[in-house]
Design a protein around this motif. Structure first.
Motif, PDB file in Angstrom:
ATOM      1  N   LYS A 187       2.097  16.855  -2.747  1.00  0.00           N
ATOM      2  CA  LYS A 187       3.402  16.245  -2.461  1.00  0.00           C
ATOM      3  C   LYS A 187       3.947  16.701  -1.101  1.00  0.00           C
ATOM      4  CE  LYS A 187       7.777  17.287  -4.391  1.00  0.00           C
ATOM      5  NZ  LYS A 187       8.552  17.537  -5.607  1.00  0.00           N
ATOM      6  N   ASP A 188       3.802  17.987  -0.775  1.00  0.00           N
ATOM      7  CA  ASP A 188       4.366  18.508   0.467  1.00  0.00           C
ATOM      8  C   ASP A 188       3.712  17.852   1.681  1.00  0.00           C
ATOM      9  OD1 ASP A 188       5.922  20.102  -1.064  1.00  0.00           O
ATOM     10  OD2 ASP A 188       4.493  21.778  -1.067  1.00  0.00           O
ATOM     11  N   LYS A 189       2.382  17.649   1.585  1.00  0.00           N
ATOM     12  CA  LYS A 189       1.670  17.014   2.707  1.00  0.00           C
ATOM     13  C   LYS A 189       2.138  15.567   2.868  1.00  0.00           C
ATOM     14  CE  LYS A 189      -2.728  18.506   1.569  1.00  0.00           C
ATOM     15  NZ  LYS A 189      -4.119  18.094   1.595  1.00  0.00           N
ATOM     16  N   ILE A 190       2.370  14.927   1.748  1.00  0.00           N
ATOM     17  CA  ILE A 190       2.806  13.518   1.781  1.00  0.00           C
ATOM     18  C   ILE A 190       4.194  13.418   2.414  1.00  0.00           C
ATOM     19  CG2 ILE A 190       3.393  11.523   0.286  1.00  0.00           C
ATOM     20  CD1 ILE A 190       0.347  12.285   0.468  1.00  0.00           C
ATOM     21  N   LEU A 191       5.067  14.353   2.028  1.00  0.00           N
ATOM     22  CA  LEU A 191       6.439  14.321   2.551  1.00  0.00           C
ATOM     23  C   LEU A 191       6.481  14.567   4.064  1.00  0.00           C
ATOM     24  CD1 LEU A 191       8.274  16.232  -0.333  1.00  0.00           C
ATOM     25  CD2 LEU A 191       8.673  13.852   0.330  1.00  0.00           C
ATOM     26  N   GLU A 192       5.492  15.329   4.547  1.00  0.00           N
ATOM     27  CA  GLU A 192       5.485  15.670   5.987  1.00  0.00           C
ATOM     28  C   GLU A 192       4.787  14.628   6.851  1.00  0.00           C
ATOM     29  OE1 GLU A 192       3.452  19.392   6.046  1.00  0.00           O
ATOM     30  OE2 GLU A 192       5.141  20.410   5.084  1.00  0.00           O
ATOM     31  N   ASP A 193       4.007  13.743   6.236  1.00  0.00           N
ATOM     32  CA  ASP A 193       3.179  12.820   7.019  1.00  0.00           C
ATOM     33  C   ASP A 193       4.027  11.675   7.595  1.00  0.00           C
ATOM     34  OD1 ASP A 193       1.362  11.018   8.016  1.00  0.00           O
ATOM     35  OD2 ASP A 193      -0.060  11.272   6.381  1.00  0.00           O
ATOM     36  N   PRO A 194       4.083  11.559   8.931  1.00  0.00           N
ATOM     37  CA  PRO A 194       4.898  10.493   9.530  1.00  0.00           C
ATOM     38  C   PRO A 194       4.399   9.081   9.187  1.00  0.00           C
ATOM     39  CG  PRO A 194       3.596  11.636  11.196  1.00  0.00           C
ATOM     40  CD  PRO A 194       3.399  12.392   9.930  1.00  0.00           C
ATOM     41  N   LYS A 195       3.157   8.997   8.716  1.00  0.00           N
ATOM     42  CA  LYS A 195       2.586   7.701   8.338  1.00  0.00           C
ATOM     43  C   LYS A 195       3.147   7.211   6.999  1.00  0.00           C
ATOM     44  CE  LYS A 195      -2.273   6.979   9.071  1.00  0.00           C
ATOM     45  NZ  LYS A 195      -3.587   7.097   8.439  1.00  0.00           N
ATOM     46  N   VAL A 196       3.747   8.180   6.252  1.00  0.00           N
ATOM     47  CA  VAL A 196       4.216   7.830   4.906  1.00  0.00           C
ATOM     48  C   VAL A 196       5.742   7.698   4.892  1.00  0.00           C
ATOM     49  CG1 VAL A 196       4.274   8.537   2.460  1.00  0.00           C
ATOM     50  CG2 VAL A 196       2.284   9.125   3.889  1.00  0.00           C
ATOM     51  N   GLU A 197       6.213   6.543   4.438  1.00  0.00           N
ATOM     52  CA  GLU A 197       7.659   6.346   4.279  1.00  0.00           C
ATOM     53  C   GLU A 197       7.949   6.304   2.773  1.00  0.00           C
ATOM     54  OE1 GLU A 197      11.208   3.086   5.139  1.00  0.00           O
ATOM     55  OE2 GLU A 197       9.156   2.571   5.632  1.00  0.00           O
ATOM     56  N   ILE A 198       9.049   6.918   2.375  1.00  0.00           N
ATOM     57  CA  ILE A 198       9.400   6.849   0.946  1.00  0.00           C
ATOM     58  C   ILE A 198      10.742   6.139   0.811  1.00  0.00           C
ATOM     59  CG2 ILE A 198       9.713   8.132  -1.202  1.00  0.00           C
ATOM     60  CD1 ILE A 198       8.062  10.387  -0.005  1.00  0.00           C
ATOM     61  N   ILE A 199      10.761   5.115  -0.001  1.00  0.00           N
ATOM     62  CA  ILE A 199      12.016   4.404  -0.272  1.00  0.00           C
ATOM     63  C   ILE A 199      12.433   4.787  -1.692  1.00  0.00           C
ATOM     64  CG2 ILE A 199      13.147   2.149  -0.437  1.00  0.00           C
ATOM     65  CD1 ILE A 199      11.092   1.071   1.546  1.00  0.00           C
ATOM     66  N   TYR A 200      13.542   5.534  -1.772  1.00  0.00           N
ATOM     67  CA  TYR A 200      13.986   6.052  -3.070  1.00  0.00           C
ATOM     68  C   TYR A 200      14.917   5.058  -3.771  1.00  0.00           C
ATOM     69  CZ  TYR A 200      12.159  10.542  -1.471  1.00  0.00           C
ATOM     70  OH  TYR A 200      11.340  11.539  -1.031  1.00  0.00           O
ATOM     71  N   ASN A 201      15.200   5.335  -5.018  1.00  0.00           N
ATOM     72  CA  ASN A 201      16.149   4.556  -5.822  1.00  0.00           C
ATOM     73  C   ASN A 201      15.834   3.061  -5.823  1.00  0.00           C
ATOM     74  OD1 ASN A 201      17.966   6.664  -6.592  1.00  0.00           O
ATOM     75  ND2 ASN A 201      18.593   6.752  -4.433  1.00  0.00           N
ATOM     76  N   SER A 202      14.573   2.743  -5.716  1.00  0.00           N
ATOM     77  CA  SER A 202      14.235   1.327  -5.615  1.00  0.00           C
ATOM     78  C   SER A 202      13.046   0.993  -6.495  1.00  0.00           C
ATOM     79  CB  SER A 202      13.877   0.976  -4.165  1.00  0.00           C
ATOM     80  OG  SER A 202      15.008   1.157  -3.358  1.00  0.00           O
ATOM     81  N   THR A 203      12.978  -0.264  -6.858  1.00  0.00           N
ATOM     82  CA  THR A 203      11.868  -0.699  -7.697  1.00  0.00           C
ATOM     83  C   THR A 203      11.381  -2.072  -7.253  1.00  0.00           C
ATOM     84  OG1 THR A 203      11.174  -1.045  -9.963  1.00  0.00           O
ATOM     85  CG2 THR A 203      13.410  -1.659  -9.478  1.00  0.00           C
ATOM     86  N   LEU A 204      10.115  -2.365  -7.579  1.00  0.00           N
ATOM     87  CA  LEU A 204       9.561  -3.677  -7.227  1.00  0.00           C
ATOM     88  C   LEU A 204      10.032  -4.712  -8.232  1.00  0.00           C
ATOM     89  CD1 LEU A 204       7.613  -2.669  -5.061  1.00  0.00           C
ATOM     90  CD2 LEU A 204       5.787  -3.857  -6.225  1.00  0.00           C
ATOM     91  N   THR A 205      10.399  -5.875  -7.750  1.00  0.00           N
ATOM     92  CA  THR A 205      10.823  -6.924  -8.676  1.00  0.00           C
ATOM     93  C   THR A 205       9.904  -8.139  -8.615  1.00  0.00           C
ATOM     94  OG1 THR A 205      12.382  -7.531  -6.953  1.00  0.00           O
ATOM     95  CG2 THR A 205      13.285  -6.378  -8.842  1.00  0.00           C
ATOM     96  N   LYS A 206       9.103  -8.233  -7.559  1.00  0.00           N
ATOM     97  CA  LYS A 206       8.261  -9.419  -7.392  1.00  0.00           C
ATOM     98  C   LYS A 206       7.117  -9.104  -6.420  1.00  0.00           C
ATOM     99  CE  LYS A 206      10.892 -13.145  -6.524  1.00  0.00           C
ATOM    100  NZ  LYS A 206      11.473 -14.168  -5.640  1.00  0.00           N
ATOM    101  N   ILE A 207       5.944  -9.670  -6.689  1.00  0.00           N
ATOM    102  CA  ILE A 207       4.846  -9.599  -5.710  1.00  0.00           C
ATOM    103  C   ILE A 207       4.514 -11.040  -5.335  1.00  0.00           C
ATOM    104  CG2 ILE A 207       2.435  -8.922  -5.304  1.00  0.00           C
ATOM    105  CD1 ILE A 207       2.857  -6.747  -7.500  1.00  0.00           C
TER     106      ILE A 207
END
Ligand SMILES: Cc1cc2nc3c(=O)[nH]c(=O)nc-3n(C[C@H](O)[C@H](O)[C@H](O)COP(=O)(O)OP(=O)(O)OC[C@H]3O[C@@H](n4cnc5c(N)ncnc54)[C@H](O)[C@@H]3O)c2cc1C
Length: 308
Positions: A187-207
């Protein structure tokens, strides 16, 4: 007529069950395999498989039908039915099926796999294996320099992110809560990686897609209900798996998530009952490892029958 007692009943027809069938069949043990609702198992739901040794590329369905044919040719009898219950309170063990059969067996190999939890949103089924995936270990190389979305925030999600960030141009994690629930140190590596963006409080509704593959998703903010569309090349659903063990309740030891607990090698808590594949293995979850466990369970089972 005396009651027929099978030497071994194998439950499940994924790589684990069919490999066990090949081994026991070739050992002239005449196993009976009950294939369940999904003949061939999870791999039949995917398209290309590129990590099965000996086949640089093979369709999942074809691989599993080859395996089924192989098991039959080796002397494994395969029936189309689903197990609803087993009784391990006395030997021979009894296996109850949906078509109301009561089968008796000296030994049982449980290879009923696990089911990926799905989101149940529009487009998920339509684009399944057409950009929608549940296995980064299997599919990450298909997303070289692409943009991918991961849905989830637990250990599965960060593990998927760890695989994908080595290939993808950008990884976006969509997580329903305010922070990741993963406890894995990755998790720590993921949080530090500039390639990874995290969008919180959100969910997928459609693909959505172009008919051939997924191209975008709609996400909704849990607090504001604001919706927005994100372009993507792939969607990895990492919200967990459910082992197919409901029919085993109170019969053998399961862990808190329902996975079978192995005792010694492939033995379960009941003598003569073995387990193989994703039904107990929540770590590797690959066709080759499931087949490996199927082989091990068959050899352990054969040894058990030999001792009897
Ligand atoms: C979309 C997708 C793509 C994948 N791609 C790859 C890949 O490229 N490479 C790779 O190595 N792995 C891949 N995997 C993972 C791989 O498919 C699994 O790890 C593997 O199939 C597990 O095998 P298994 O035999 O343990 O169980 P499963 O394949 O889950 O098979 C379980 C079997 O048990 C049967 N069953 C269940 N309940 C009952 C019951 N009550 N009675 C009778 N039968 C029952 C089912 O019908 C099924 O036949 C992928 C998985 C998915 C979902």
């Amino acid at each position: 007529m005396p009651e027929k007692i099978e030497k071994t009943i194998i439950i499940g027809s994924g790589p684990a069950g069919l490999t066990a069938g090949i081994y026991l069949g070739r050992a002239k043990q005449k196993p009976l395999l009950i294939e369940g609702r999904q003949p061939g198992g999870q791999l039949t739901t995917t398209t290309k498989v590129e990590n099965w040794p000996g086949d640089k590329e093979i369709q999942g369905f074809k691989l599993m039908m080859n395996m089924k044919e192989h098991a039959k040719n080796s002397g494994c009898e395969i029936i189309s039915d689903t197990v609803t219950k087993i009784d391990l309170s006395k030997k021979p063990y009894t296996v109850f099926t949906k078509s109301e059969k009561e089968l008796k067996a000296e030994s049982i190999i449980i290879a009923t796999g696990a089911t990926h939890k799905k989101l149940g949103i529009p487009g998920e089924e339509e684009y399944w294996s057409k950009g929608v995936s549940v296995c980064a270990t299997c599919d990450a190389p298909f997303f070289q320099d692409k943009n991918v979305i991961i849905v989830g925030g637990g250990d599965s999600a960060v593990t998927e992110a760890e695989h994908l960030r080595n290939f993808a141009k950008k990884v976006t994690i969509i997580h329903i809560l305010e922070e990741l629930t993963a406890t894995d140190p990755i998790k720590d590596k993921i949080l530090e990686d500039p390639k990874v963006e995290i969008i919180y409080n959100s969910t997928l509704t459609k693909i959505e897609g172009d008919g051939e593959k997924a191209t975008k998703v709609e996400i909704e903010h849990q607090k504001t209900n604001d919706k927005k569309t994100l372009e993507t090349d792939g969607v990895f659903i990492a919200i967990g798996m459910k082992p197919n063990t409901e029919f085993l309740k109170d019969q053998i030891e399961l862990d808190e998530y329902g996975y079978i607990i192995l005792k010694e090698k492939t033995s379960t808590s009941k003598e003569g009952v073995f387990a193989a594949g994703d039904v107990h293995d929540y770590v590797y979850k690959q066709a080759i490892t499931a087949s490996g466990f199927g082989c091990m369970a068959a050899l352990d089972c054969q040894k058990y029958l030999g001792k009897k």
